[in-house]
Design a protein around this motif. Structure first.
Motif, PDB file in Angstrom:
ATOM      1  N   VAL A 131      40.205  45.629  48.105  1.00  0.00           N
ATOM      2  CA  VAL A 131      41.349  46.552  48.013  1.00  0.00           C
ATOM      3  C   VAL A 131      41.144  47.736  48.952  1.00  0.00           C
ATOM      4  O   VAL A 131      42.032  48.109  49.721  1.00  0.00           O
ATOM      5  CB  VAL A 131      41.549  47.043  46.551  1.00  0.00           C
ATOM      6  CG1 VAL A 131      42.500  48.241  46.494  1.00  0.00           C
ATOM      7  CG2 VAL A 131      42.086  45.914  45.683  1.00  0.00           C
ATOM      8  N   ILE A 132      39.942  48.306  48.923  1.00  0.00           N
ATOM      9  CA  ILE A 132      39.662  49.476  49.764  1.00  0.00           C
ATOM     10  C   ILE A 132      39.715  49.108  51.244  1.00  0.00           C
ATOM     11  O   ILE A 132      40.345  49.804  52.057  1.00  0.00           O
ATOM     12  CB  ILE A 132      38.283  50.075  49.407  1.00  0.00           C
ATOM     13  CG1 ILE A 132      38.327  50.691  48.011  1.00  0.00           C
ATOM     14  CG2 ILE A 132      37.842  51.120  50.441  1.00  0.00           C
ATOM     15  CD1 ILE A 132      36.970  51.062  47.447  1.00  0.00           C
ATOM     16  N   PHE A 146      42.971  53.240  42.778  1.00  0.00           N
ATOM     17  CA  PHE A 146      42.772  52.899  44.188  1.00  0.00           C
ATOM     18  C   PHE A 146      43.989  52.174  44.770  1.00  0.00           C
ATOM     19  O   PHE A 146      44.327  52.384  45.930  1.00  0.00           O
ATOM     20  CB  PHE A 146      41.511  52.050  44.378  1.00  0.00           C
ATOM     21  CG  PHE A 146      40.248  52.857  44.489  1.00  0.00           C
ATOM     22  CD1 PHE A 146      39.380  52.972  43.413  1.00  0.00           C
ATOM     23  CD2 PHE A 146      39.937  53.516  45.672  1.00  0.00           C
ATOM     24  CE1 PHE A 146      38.219  53.735  43.516  1.00  0.00           C
ATOM     25  CE2 PHE A 146      38.771  54.275  45.787  1.00  0.00           C
ATOM     26  CZ  PHE A 146      37.913  54.391  44.708  1.00  0.00           C
ATOM     27  N   LEU A 147      44.630  51.351  43.963  1.00  0.00           N
ATOM     28  CA  LEU A 147      45.851  50.681  44.443  1.00  0.00           C
ATOM     29  C   LEU A 147      46.930  51.713  44.743  1.00  0.00           C
ATOM     30  O   LEU A 147      47.666  51.604  45.732  1.00  0.00           O
ATOM     31  CB  LEU A 147      46.355  49.666  43.407  1.00  0.00           C
ATOM     32  CG  LEU A 147      45.552  48.377  43.278  1.00  0.00           C
ATOM     33  CD1 LEU A 147      46.026  47.551  42.082  1.00  0.00           C
ATOM     34  CD2 LEU A 147      45.652  47.536  44.553  1.00  0.00           C
ATOM     35  N   GLY A 148      47.022  52.731  43.874  1.00  0.00           N
ATOM     36  CA  GLY A 148      47.991  53.790  44.096  1.00  0.00           C
ATOM     37  C   GLY A 148      47.703  54.544  45.395  1.00  0.00           C
ATOM     38  O   GLY A 148      48.602  54.835  46.182  1.00  0.00           O
ATOM     39  N   ILE A 149      46.420  54.852  45.624  1.00  0.00           N
ATOM     40  CA  ILE A 149      46.038  55.568  46.848  1.00  0.00           C
ATOM     41  C   ILE A 149      46.334  54.696  48.069  1.00  0.00           C
ATOM     42  O   ILE A 149      46.856  55.181  49.082  1.00  0.00           O
ATOM     43  CB  ILE A 149      44.542  55.948  46.829  1.00  0.00           C
ATOM     44  CG1 ILE A 149      44.237  56.913  45.679  1.00  0.00           C
ATOM     45  CG2 ILE A 149      44.132  56.577  48.161  1.00  0.00           C
ATOM     46  CD1 ILE A 149      42.754  57.240  45.506  1.00  0.00           C
ATOM     47  N   SER A 150      46.026  53.418  47.958  1.00  0.00           N
ATOM     48  CA  SER A 150      46.266  52.502  49.078  1.00  0.00           C
ATOM     49  C   SER A 150      47.745  52.443  49.437  1.00  0.00           C
ATOM     50  O   SER A 150      48.102  52.303  50.606  1.00  0.00           O
ATOM     51  CB  SER A 150      45.750  51.106  48.713  1.00  0.00           C
ATOM     52  OG  SER A 150      45.897  50.242  49.810  1.00  0.00           O
ATOM     53  N   ASN A 151      48.590  52.568  48.414  1.00  0.00           N
ATOM     54  CA  ASN A 151      50.029  52.545  48.664  1.00  0.00           C
ATOM     55  C   ASN A 151      50.513  53.846  49.295  1.00  0.00           C
ATOM     56  O   ASN A 151      51.254  53.846  50.268  1.00  0.00           O
ATOM     57  CB  ASN A 151      50.764  52.314  47.341  1.00  0.00           C
ATOM     58  CG  ASN A 151      52.273  52.285  47.517  1.00  0.00           C
ATOM     59  OD1 ASN A 151      52.850  51.297  47.961  1.00  0.00           O
ATOM     60  ND2 ASN A 151      52.928  53.385  47.194  1.00  0.00           N
ATOM     61  N   ILE A 163      36.520  34.228  48.398  1.00  0.00           N
ATOM     62  CA  ILE A 163      36.681  33.467  47.162  1.00  0.00           C
ATOM     63  C   ILE A 163      37.279  34.331  46.044  1.00  0.00           C
ATOM     64  O   ILE A 163      37.674  33.823  45.012  1.00  0.00           O
ATOM     65  CB  ILE A 163      35.362  32.841  46.655  1.00  0.00           C
ATOM     66  CG1 ILE A 163      34.289  33.931  46.493  1.00  0.00           C
ATOM     67  CG2 ILE A 163      34.908  31.728  47.565  1.00  0.00           C
ATOM     68  CD1 ILE A 163      33.019  33.413  45.843  1.00  0.00           C
ATOM     69  N   VAL A 164      37.337  35.638  46.292  1.00  0.00           N
ATOM     70  CA  VAL A 164      37.880  36.495  45.240  1.00  0.00           C
ATOM     71  C   VAL A 164      39.402  36.535  45.337  1.00  0.00           C
ATOM     72  O   VAL A 164      39.991  36.182  46.360  1.00  0.00           O
ATOM     73  CB  VAL A 164      37.302  37.926  45.320  1.00  0.00           C
ATOM     74  CG1 VAL A 164      35.809  37.887  45.371  1.00  0.00           C
ATOM     75  CG2 VAL A 164      37.842  38.698  46.477  1.00  0.00           C
ATOM     76  N   ASN A 165      40.014  37.012  44.253  1.00  0.00           N
ATOM     77  CA  ASN A 165      41.463  37.174  44.258  1.00  0.00           C
ATOM     78  C   ASN A 165      41.884  38.143  45.356  1.00  0.00           C
ATOM     79  O   ASN A 165      41.130  39.014  45.751  1.00  0.00           O
ATOM     80  CB  ASN A 165      41.926  37.701  42.902  1.00  0.00           C
ATOM     81  CG  ASN A 165      42.068  36.597  41.875  1.00  0.00           C
ATOM     82  OD1 ASN A 165      43.059  35.883  41.846  1.00  0.00           O
ATOM     83  ND2 ASN A 165      41.056  36.423  41.044  1.00  0.00           N
ATOM     84  N   ARG A 166      43.111  38.022  45.790  1.00  0.00           N
ATOM     85  CA  ARG A 166      43.607  38.893  46.854  1.00  0.00           C
ATOM     86  C   ARG A 166      43.631  40.347  46.440  1.00  0.00           C
ATOM     87  O   ARG A 166      43.648  40.633  45.243  1.00  0.00           O
ATOM     88  CB  ARG A 166      45.039  38.446  47.197  1.00  0.00           C
ATOM     89  CG  ARG A 166      45.048  37.181  47.963  1.00  0.00           C
ATOM     90  CD  ARG A 166      46.482  36.708  48.251  1.00  0.00           C
ATOM     91  NE  ARG A 166      46.440  35.406  48.884  1.00  0.00           N
ATOM     92  CZ  ARG A 166      46.194  35.223  50.180  1.00  0.00           C
ATOM     93  NH1 ARG A 166      46.009  36.245  50.960  1.00  0.00           N
ATOM     94  NH2 ARG A 166      46.142  34.009  50.685  1.00  0.00           N
TER      95      ARG A 166
END
Lengths: 512, 188, 47
Positions: free
Chosen positions: A279-280, A247-252, A469-472
């Motif tokens: 992330v999404i 998903f990080l790859g798609i977001s990029n 509260i979650v990580n970025r």
């Protein structure tokens, strides 16, 4: 036997490819002779041949020295199948027919191998065959199949290109982890393959998006089914990490895909997957510059992007068929009876088991609530373009009233779900983010709640904190509204009774 | 559905409540190393990463994968590449191909030497580089030649010399000058 | 809960997970630039 004869012919093919280059004319002659001499002149022969060749290739993989070349036969089979797809004379059957003959044979051999008792299934040769299909097709399709000399064939192949990927995609769907757990890791590797995923994202007219979404939803459903909120098995945890990376790859590479398909992704995301949710929803259009969300003087009205409606790819009507009419009617003329109809239709007939934070089951249909909220957002966006901002940025408008009343008249769970869906709309600068910030801010301080005010405030704060509260990453819209709440003169979050009651929450908020 | 449900997520230190949820998935983790392993960003710029995606997991991404590429027909079957009569070029005889190799630049020789181990061309390029006063260092597996600007100082036992040399670094693909203690039995 | 057999299958899949070499381009015959020849054992032996 026939099978043994097929083994012999296939072995000759494998040996040929060890002596001549893959595009040597002798490879075409070989295939032609297979046809002319009755090895592959009939459909059922094709089926038997591929079955025999694949079984032999898998056997060869298993018997090969693992430090040496284990894929020689599989690589040769991949080349043969795709070469036949390209060079055959497709007068009696189409290329789609051909592939739709080949894939079931592969599926048969694959599932038989997977289900075999007392042996350990090895996914690698099955993976390799599919990876090779992608490679071979990619090699021929460059620059619109320019390597194909025959102009007519070139056009046929170009027209077939999208279908190739969609048929491949359907095959992957049938091999998904829930059905073939022994293939799970190979499957995730295949859907993210460098010659599949970016191609599916970039086919003309987004022709690959629908099937790609089906695959991603398969992945999320698998994760959801086997994610127990307090204990995730090691293997599932590793699948999750791989999914996150994809998903990080798609977001990029193509944030638009996540932006336009976020509804369905949210509908299928396991409820405890907060970071992946962020992330999404944090995907932003390429080249968009984000104003500083923590600037207390930020004025959303002055941001040009906040006037633009975000694009949506999915078809809302499907989710929403029974409710669209009552909702649209309510937005035209609000009425209590319509509201009752809408609310009653959000309740499920059966409980849905859901591993949530603080809950184990849901009685409200998440998908329907989300569809209603997004539909309101879409209508807000269109009216804003047609009329003025005062028509929509108005607590008397039907848009605001509908959501307000759903919360007012609904159960706690419905309140939570409506607010959650609204908070999900706080993404990058666009008219939905802008409007839902307006709506939530007003709801946070509205006196119209009467003695429900504290309950509503708590649920809004819970939904916001859940995402912060979650990580970025954190979405821009949530950072904006949170900054507004923290710096607001009319609200002191620390004085709210439900905050005072929970020292952990108080300690979290006070430094901010 | 209220704030109380979030307390186990906020209060991670307490063992009882901390085990209530799997934090690696709920709270997640710092994504910088994952992004870095993906090449996001690379050289301070945003590049596409899915076209060279090796595997969903960093652990199974230990080698580069060949991305899609296209070779136009005009790039294939080019005659007379590397002074060759045959197309594509080939070097099959130490005796007959020495003259062709003498016409190549240093870098072409290095390329052929490193790219084709255990072949006639590796032998041919070795011989030619030696003719050009390059020497091959057996342990470093790298080629070096004397820096003409400095005269080395030979050791008293005559087994080594200290001086300035030009090395060809095959990793960075460039010549670089270094001071070095050279043992004669290490070079060939 | 994941049935035991399924757990075993998923874990086996994890162990056999294809890596980047498996996903690389298939290996076929390519006409070699140069015939094999015995060269010094000190030379690099991997391209």
């Amino acid at each position: 036997t026939n099978t043994e004869r097929y083994y012999l012919v296939f072995t000759e093919w494998v040996k040929l490819l060890q002596r001549v280059e893959g595009d040597d004319i002798s490879t075409i002659v070989f295939l032609k002779q297979m046809k002319d001499k009755g090895v592959l002149s009939k459909t059922d022969q094709l089926i038997e041949f591929i079955k025999a060749a694949l079984e032999l290739s898998i056997f060869s993989f298993k018997e090969s020295d693992p430090t040496g070349e284990v894929f020689t036969a599989i690589d040769a089979l991949g080349k043969m199948i795709i070469k036949l797809l390209v060079v055959q004379d497709f007068t009696e059957m189409t290329r789609a027919d051909y592939l739709n003959l080949v894939f079931p044979v592969i599926a048969l051999v694959f599932s038989k191998d997977h289900e075999q008792e007392n042996t350990t299934f090895n996914e690698r040769p099955h993976f390799r065959l599919l990876s090779n299909f992608l490679f071979e097709w990619e090699t021929i399709r460059g620059h619109k199949f320019i390597k194909v000399r025959n102009v007519v064939t070139r056009k046929e192949l170009l027209d077939f290109d999208t279908e190739f990927y969609n048929i491949f995609s359907s095959y992957l769907q049938s091999a998904q982890p829930i059905a073939f757990p022994g293939f799970s890791f190979a499957w995730v590797t295949l859907i993210s393959h460098r010659m599949f995923l970016p191609t599916m994202l970039r086919l003309p007219n987004n022709a690959g998006w629908k099937n790609l979404m089906l695959l991603l939803i398969d992945l999320l459903k698998f994760l959801d089914k086997y994610t127990d909120k307090n204990e995730v098995s090691n293997a599932i945890s590793v699948v999750y990490k791989g999914a996150l990376r994809v998903f990080l790859g798609i977001s990029n590479d193509m944030p638009e895909f996540l932006i336009e398909n976020h509804l369905e992704l949210m509908n299928n995301l396991p409820p405890t997957y907060f970071q992946l949710k962020n992330v999404i929803l944090s995907a932003i259009p390429k080249k968009m510059m984000l104003p500083n969300p923590y600037d207390p003087t930020l004025s959303l009205e002055d941001i040009a992007a906040c006037k633009e409606p975000p694009k949506v790819f999915y078809d809302l009507i499907a989710e929403f068929s029974t409710l669209k009419k009552p909702v649209d009617n309510y937005l035209r003329i609000p009425s209590n009876s319509l509201l009752k109809t809408i609310i009653s239709n959000t309740y499920r007939n059966e409980y849905e088991l859901k591993n949530g934070i603080g809950y184990d089951y849901l009685s409200v249909d998440n998908n329907i609530v989300r569809a209603i909220v997004i539909h309101v957002g879409i209508e807000v966006g269109s009216e804003y373009q047609r009329m003025s901002s005062s028509a929509v940025f108005n607590t008397k408008s039907a848009y605001y009233t509908l959501l307000f009343n759903l919360i007012h008249d609904g159960t706690v769970e419905l309140q939570y779900q409506v607010i959650q869906a609204m908070v999900e709309q706080l993404r990058y600068p666009n008219v939905h983010t802008y409007w839902f910030i307006f709506a939530l801010r007003n709801m946070f301080v509205s006196e119209e709640w009467g003695d429900q005010l504290l309950e509503v405030q708590e649920i809004i704060l819970r939904n916001l904190l859940e995402r912060i509260i979650v990580n970025r990453p954190h979405t821009w819209g949530i950072s904006v509204i949170f900054t507004q709440l923290i710096t607001s003169k009319e609200i002191n979050l620390l004085d709210l009774p439900f905050v005072k009651k929970l020292p952990e929450v108080r300690n979290l908020l006070s430094p901010l | 559905f209220g704030l109380k449900a979030l307390v186990p997520l906020i209060k991670q230190e307490e063992r009882e409540t901390a085990s209530l949820y799997d934090h690696s998935i709920t709270l997640g983790a710092d994504l910088s190393s994952m992004l870095h392993s993906l090449g996001i960003p690379r050289d301070s710029k945003r590049h596409r990463v899915l076209d060279t995606f090796q595997s969903p997991w960093a652990e199974t991404s230990r080698s580069e994968v060949e991305p899609k590429f296209f070779i136009p027909d005009s790039f294939t079957n080019i005659p007379q590449v590397l002074q060759s009569q045959t197309t594509p070029p080939c070097f099959n005889s130490v005796q007959h191909d020495q003259q062709r190799v003498a016409l190549f630049q240093d870098e072409t020789l290095f390329y052929l030497f490193y790219k084709h181990p255990g072949t006639v061309i590796q032998e041919l390029t070795y011989l030619e580089l030696r003719k050009r006063n390059w020497r091959y260092h057996k342990t470093l597996k790298a080629w070096l030649t004397k820096d003409p600007k400095m005269e080395p100082v030979v050791s008293s036992d005559g087994l080594s010399e200290r001086g300035s040399y030009v090395f060809f670094d095959p990793q960075r693909w460039e010549k670089c000058q270094r001071e070095f203690l050279l043992f004669y039995n290490a070079i060939m | 809960e994941m049935p035991e057999q399924m757990i075993a299958q998923v874990e086996s899949s994890l162990l056999n997970c294809p890596d980047s070499l498996d996903a690389d381009s298939p290996h076929f015959y390519r006409k070699p630039l140069s015939l094999p020849h015995p060269t010094s054992i000190f030379f690099p032996n991997e391209p």
